[in-house]
Design a protein around this motif. Structure first.
Motif, PDB file in Angstrom:
ATOM      1  N   ALA A 196       0.817  -1.219   0.000  1.00  0.00           N
ATOM      2  CA  ALA A 196       0.000   0.000   0.000  1.00  0.00           C
ATOM      3  C   ALA A 196       0.850   1.268   0.000  1.00  0.00           C
ATOM      4  N   ASP A 197       1.949   1.265   0.742  1.00  0.00           N
ATOM      5  CA  ASP A 197       2.784   2.467   0.802  1.00  0.00           C
ATOM      6  C   ASP A 197       3.522   2.699  -0.514  1.00  0.00           C
ATOM      7  N   VAL A 198       3.991   1.608  -1.112  1.00  0.00           N
ATOM      8  CA  VAL A 198       4.694   1.741  -2.395  1.00  0.00           C
ATOM      9  C   VAL A 198       3.709   2.198  -3.479  1.00  0.00           C
ATOM     10  N   LEU A 199       2.484   1.653  -3.417  1.00  0.00           N
ATOM     11  CA  LEU A 199       1.467   2.090  -4.381  1.00  0.00           C
ATOM     12  C   LEU A 199       1.143   3.570  -4.198  1.00  0.00           C
ATOM     13  N   ASP A 200       1.120   4.062  -2.954  1.00  0.00           N
ATOM     14  CA  ASP A 200       0.898   5.491  -2.726  1.00  0.00           C
ATOM     15  C   ASP A 200       2.022   6.323  -3.333  1.00  0.00           C
ATOM     16  N   ALA A 201       3.250   5.834  -3.170  1.00  0.00           N
ATOM     17  CA  ALA A 201       4.393   6.545  -3.779  1.00  0.00           C
ATOM     18  C   ALA A 201       4.245   6.579  -5.299  1.00  0.00           C
ATOM     19  N   ALA A 202       3.751   5.485  -5.873  1.00  0.00           N
ATOM     20  CA  ALA A 202       3.544   5.429  -7.327  1.00  0.00           C
ATOM     21  C   ALA A 202       2.422   6.381  -7.757  1.00  0.00           C
ATOM     22  N   LEU A 203       1.365   6.475  -6.947  1.00  0.00           N
ATOM     23  CA  LEU A 203       0.269   7.414  -7.254  1.00  0.00           C
ATOM     24  C   LEU A 203       0.784   8.853  -7.262  1.00  0.00           C
ATOM     25  N   ILE A 204       1.622   9.180  -6.277  1.00  0.00           N
ATOM     26  CA  ILE A 204       2.172  10.539  -6.205  1.00  0.00           C
ATOM     27  C   ILE A 204       3.043  10.823  -7.424  1.00  0.00           C
ATOM     28  N   ALA A 205       3.860   9.856  -7.810  1.00  0.00           N
ATOM     29  CA  ALA A 205       4.737  10.053  -8.973  1.00  0.00           C
ATOM     30  C   ALA A 205       3.909  10.311 -10.231  1.00  0.00           C
ATOM     31  N   ALA A 206       2.810   9.571 -10.369  1.00  0.00           N
ATOM     32  CA  ALA A 206       1.937   9.771 -11.539  1.00  0.00           C
ATOM     33  C   ALA A 206       1.242  11.131 -11.461  1.00  0.00           C
ATOM     34  N   ALA A 207       0.768  11.488 -10.269  1.00  0.00           N
ATOM     35  CA  ALA A 207       0.021  12.743 -10.116  1.00  0.00           C
ATOM     36  C   ALA A 207       0.923  13.954 -10.331  1.00  0.00           C
ATOM     37  N   GLN A 208       2.178  13.856  -9.889  1.00  0.00           N
ATOM     38  CA  GLN A 208       3.071  15.008 -10.073  1.00  0.00           C
ATOM     39  C   GLN A 208       3.426  15.210 -11.542  1.00  0.00           C
ATOM     40  N   ARG A 209       3.461  14.138 -12.315  1.00  0.00           N
ATOM     41  CA  ARG A 209       3.636  14.299 -13.765  1.00  0.00           C
ATOM     42  C   ARG A 209       2.473  15.120 -14.335  1.00  0.00           C
ATOM     43  N   VAL A 210       1.281  14.821 -13.867  1.00  0.00           N
ATOM     44  CA  VAL A 210       0.096  15.558 -14.333  1.00  0.00           C
ATOM     45  C   VAL A 210       0.198  17.031 -13.943  1.00  0.00           C
ATOM     46  N   GLU A 211       0.536  17.303 -12.691  1.00  0.00           N
ATOM     47  CA  GLU A 211       0.583  18.698 -12.238  1.00  0.00           C
ATOM     48  C   GLU A 211       1.625  19.495 -13.016  1.00  0.00           C
ATOM     49  N   HIS A 212       2.774  18.889 -13.268  1.00  0.00           N
ATOM     50  CA  HIS A 212       3.814  19.611 -14.019  1.00  0.00           C
ATOM     51  C   HIS A 212       3.381  19.869 -15.452  1.00  0.00           C
ATOM     52  N   TYR A 213       2.701  18.908 -16.040  1.00  0.00           N
ATOM     53  CA  TYR A 213       2.191  19.110 -17.397  1.00  0.00           C
ATOM     54  C   TYR A 213       1.188  20.267 -17.420  1.00  0.00           C
ATOM     55  N   GLU A 214       0.295  20.273 -16.432  1.00  0.00           N
ATOM     56  CA  GLU A 214      -0.688  21.364 -16.353  1.00  0.00           C
ATOM     57  C   GLU A 214       0.000  22.712 -16.151  1.00  0.00           C
ATOM     58  N   MET A 215       1.007  22.738 -15.284  1.00  0.00           N
ATOM     59  CA  MET A 215       1.709  24.001 -15.024  1.00  0.00           C
ATOM     60  C   MET A 215       2.317  24.555 -16.308  1.00  0.00           C
ATOM     61  N   SER A 216       2.887  23.700 -17.132  1.00  0.00           N
ATOM     62  CA  SER A 216       3.487  24.197 -18.374  1.00  0.00           C
ATOM     63  C   SER A 216       2.404  24.692 -19.325  1.00  0.00           C
ATOM     64  N   GLY A 217       1.276  23.978 -19.372  1.00  0.00           N
ATOM     65  CA  GLY A 217       0.183  24.404 -20.249  1.00  0.00           C
ATOM     66  C   GLY A 217      -0.404  25.745 -19.829  1.00  0.00           C
ATOM     67  N   TYR A 218      -0.641  25.897 -18.530  1.00  0.00           N
ATOM     68  CA  TYR A 218      -1.209  27.160 -18.043  1.00  0.00           C
ATOM     69  C   TYR A 218      -0.208  28.300 -18.141  1.00  0.00           C
ATOM     70  N   GLY A 219       1.081  27.990 -17.972  1.00  0.00           N
ATOM     71  CA  GLY A 219       2.098  29.029 -18.107  1.00  0.00           C
ATOM     72  C   GLY A 219       2.114  29.597 -19.525  1.00  0.00           C
ATOM     73  N   SER A 220       2.051  28.719 -20.508  1.00  0.00           N
ATOM     74  CA  SER A 220       2.022  29.186 -21.905  1.00  0.00           C
ATOM     75  C   SER A 220       0.751  29.952 -22.195  1.00  0.00           C
ATOM     76  N   ALA A 221      -0.390  29.417 -21.762  1.00  0.00           N
ATOM     77  CA  ALA A 221      -1.672  30.068 -22.043  1.00  0.00           C
ATOM     78  C   ALA A 221      -1.733  31.449 -21.383  1.00  0.00           C
ATOM     79  N   ARG A 222      -1.237  31.538 -20.161  1.00  0.00           N
ATOM     80  CA  ARG A 222      -1.234  32.836 -19.473  1.00  0.00           C
ATOM     81  C   ARG A 222      -0.328  33.823 -20.198  1.00  0.00           C
TER      82      ARG A 222
END
Ligand code: FE
Ligand code: FE
Ligand code: ZN
Ligand code: FE
Length: 168
Positions: A100-126
Motif C-alpha cells: 500500500a505504501d509503495v502504491l501510494d508513492a507510485a500514485l504521487i509520482a503519476a500525479a506530479q507528472r500531471v501537475e507539471h504538465y498542467e503548469m506548463s500548459g497554463y504558463g504558456s496560455a497565461r
C-alpha cells in the motif's frame, strides 16, 4: 487533433484558443481520474489531497468556461493526447497490486507528472493572454496555475513526510 485534419495557426488568438481547448479537455479528463486516484490512495493525507484537488479541478473547468464565454466562443474540447497518456499511466497504478505504501508513492509520482504538465500548459496560455492584452483571462489562468503549483508542492510534502519513509 485528428488524423484527417491539419491544424493551421495564423494568429496568436487562434493558438491561444486552441490551447484553451486542450486544457479544457485535460481538466475534464482529470475530473474523472482524480476520484479513482483518491479511492486507491491509502494514506489519509494523500486521499484528502486528491479529493481537495478534485474540487479545485472542477473550479478550473469553470474558469476555462468563463474565458471561452468572455471570448464569445463555445466551450470546446480538443483531445489532449498528453493527458490521455498521463492518465493511462495513472490507471496502471490504480490497477496495480502490491504494498500500500509503495502504491501510494507510485500514485504521487503519476500525479506530479500531471501537475507539471498542467503548469506548463497554463504558463504558456497565461503568457499568450498577457501578450494579447487579455488581463481577465491572464488572471484566471494565473489562479489555476497557482493551484496546480500548490497541489504539486503538497504532493512533494506528503511524499517526503509520510509516504516515501513508509515505502522504504
Ligand atoms: Fe488542473
Ligand atoms: Fe494536447
Ligand atoms: Zn494538453
Ligand atoms: Fe492539477
Amino acid at each position: 487533433m485528428g488524423l484527417f485534419s491539419t491544424t493551421e495557426f495564423n494568429s496568436l488568438d487562434e493558438l491561444f484558443l486552441h490551447q484553451l481547448k486542450d486544457l479544457y479537455d485535460a481538466e475534464n479528463r482529470l475530473t474523472d481520474a482524480l476520484p479513482k486516484m483518491a479511492e486507491k490512495a491509502s494514506h489519509a493525507s494523500l486521499k484528502n489531497a486528491f479529493q481537495n484537488h478534485l474540487q479545485e479541478t472542477e473550479k478550473q473547468v469553470e474558469r476555462l468556461e468563463m474565458i471561452f464565454q468572455s471570448l464569445g466562443q463555445e466551450s470546446e474540447r480538443v483531445k489532449c493526447d498528453a493527458m490521455v497518456g498521463l492518465i493511462a499511466e495513472g490507471d496502471d497504478v490504480i490497477n496495480a497490486k502490491g504494498d500500500a505504501d509503495v502504491l501510494d508513492a507510485a500514485l504521487i509520482a503519476a500525479a506530479q507528472r500531471v501537475e507539471h504538465y498542467e503548469m506548463s500548459g497554463y504558463g504558456s496560455a497565461r503568457a499568450f493572454a498577457q501578450r494579447l492584452g487579455n488581463t481577465y483571462a491572464a488572471e484566471l489562468l494565473q489562479q489555476t496555475l497557482d493551484e496546480e503549483s500548490a497541489a504539486d508542492e503538497e504532493l512533494t510534502g506528503i511524499a517526503e513526510r509520510s509516504v516515501n519513509p513508509a515505502a522504504v
